[in-house]
Design a protein around this motif. Structure first.
Motif, PDB file in Angstrom:
ATOM      1  N   GLY A  52       0.827  -1.194   0.000  1.00  0.00           N
ATOM      2  CA  GLY A  52       0.000   0.000   0.000  1.00  0.00           C
ATOM      3  C   GLY A  52       0.862   1.246   0.000  1.00  0.00           C
ATOM      4  O   GLY A  52       2.090   1.170  -0.026  1.00  0.00           O
ATOM      5  N   ARG A  58      -0.205  -5.979   1.268  1.00  0.00           N
ATOM      6  CA  ARG A  58      -1.615  -6.127   0.913  1.00  0.00           C
ATOM      7  C   ARG A  58      -1.779  -7.403   0.092  1.00  0.00           C
ATOM      8  O   ARG A  58      -0.914  -7.791  -0.662  1.00  0.00           O
ATOM      9  CB  ARG A  58      -2.105  -4.940   0.081  1.00  0.00           C
ATOM     10  CG  ARG A  58      -1.841  -3.578   0.687  1.00  0.00           C
ATOM     11  CD  ARG A  58      -2.440  -3.379   2.018  1.00  0.00           C
ATOM     12  NE  ARG A  58      -3.886  -3.271   1.908  1.00  0.00           N
ATOM     13  CZ  ARG A  58      -4.687  -3.079   2.926  1.00  0.00           C
ATOM     14  NH1 ARG A  58      -4.187  -2.962   4.139  1.00  0.00           N
ATOM     15  NH2 ARG A  58      -5.968  -2.992   2.753  1.00  0.00           N
ATOM     16  N   PHE A  61      -8.506  -8.835   0.275  1.00  0.00           N
ATOM     17  CA  PHE A  61      -9.281  -8.274   1.380  1.00  0.00           C
ATOM     18  C   PHE A  61     -10.732  -8.720   1.245  1.00  0.00           C
ATOM     19  O   PHE A  61     -11.241  -9.463   2.063  1.00  0.00           O
ATOM     20  CB  PHE A  61      -9.168  -6.748   1.414  1.00  0.00           C
ATOM     21  CG  PHE A  61      -9.935  -6.122   2.541  1.00  0.00           C
ATOM     22  CD1 PHE A  61      -9.506  -6.252   3.847  1.00  0.00           C
ATOM     23  CD2 PHE A  61     -11.089  -5.406   2.296  1.00  0.00           C
ATOM     24  CE1 PHE A  61     -10.218  -5.680   4.891  1.00  0.00           C
ATOM     25  CE2 PHE A  61     -11.811  -4.828   3.325  1.00  0.00           C
ATOM     26  CZ  PHE A  61     -11.375  -4.969   4.628  1.00  0.00           C
ATOM     27  N   ASP A  69      -7.442  -4.291  -3.300  1.00  0.00           N
ATOM     28  CA  ASP A  69      -6.254  -4.631  -2.522  1.00  0.00           C
ATOM     29  C   ASP A  69      -5.386  -5.691  -3.191  1.00  0.00           C
ATOM     30  O   ASP A  69      -4.208  -5.796  -2.885  1.00  0.00           O
ATOM     31  CB  ASP A  69      -6.633  -5.113  -1.115  1.00  0.00           C
ATOM     32  CG  ASP A  69      -6.734  -3.974  -0.132  1.00  0.00           C
ATOM     33  OD1 ASP A  69      -6.446  -2.830  -0.518  1.00  0.00           O
ATOM     34  OD2 ASP A  69      -7.093  -4.228   1.026  1.00  0.00           O
TER      35      ASP A  69
END
Length: 118
Positions: A52, A58, A61, A69
């Motif tokens: 990120g 990441r 998600f 993400d």
């Protein structure tokens, strides 16, 4: 670890999975036909494949293509959602970073500079 969740001898449905292999940042990842890139990465034990803005790792998600993400580059196509794209044999996947680049020689991005100073 095998990308297959159900052992062949225990599979009452009798699936005939076809294996595939693609690379992520030059490293081979095995999967099965029909599996998403994110699914194959998770089955291979890889939980994160992007950074990120703050440098935090990441991965998946939401898992349904809403959050961004899990973005990767597939071939020349950037910003592909790994949770939505089915893996294909021979795909060349590279990870992405949303970390800002420094602005000019010797000048750090203001957000990163503030993080480093604190």
């Amino acid at each position: 670890m095998s990308p297959r969740r159900v052992r062949a001898e225990c599979d009452s449905v009798g699936r005939q999975d076809r294996p595939l292999r693609f690379t992520v940042d030059g490293e081979p990842v095995d999967g099965i036909q029909g599996q998403t890139i994110a699914g194959a990465l998770l089955a291979a034990g890889r939980l994160a494949w992007r950074q990120g803005r703050t440098g935090a790792p990441r991965g998946v998600f939401c898992g349904i293509g809403v959050c961004f993400d899990c973005l990767v580059t597939v071939g020349e196509e950037r910003d592909v959602r790994a949770c939505r794209r089915r893996a294909r044999d021979g795909d060349v996947v590279t990870t992405q970073s949303r970390r800002p680049e420094p602005r000019g020689p010797g000048l750090a991005h203001p957000i990163l500079q503030a993080e480093e100073e604190s």
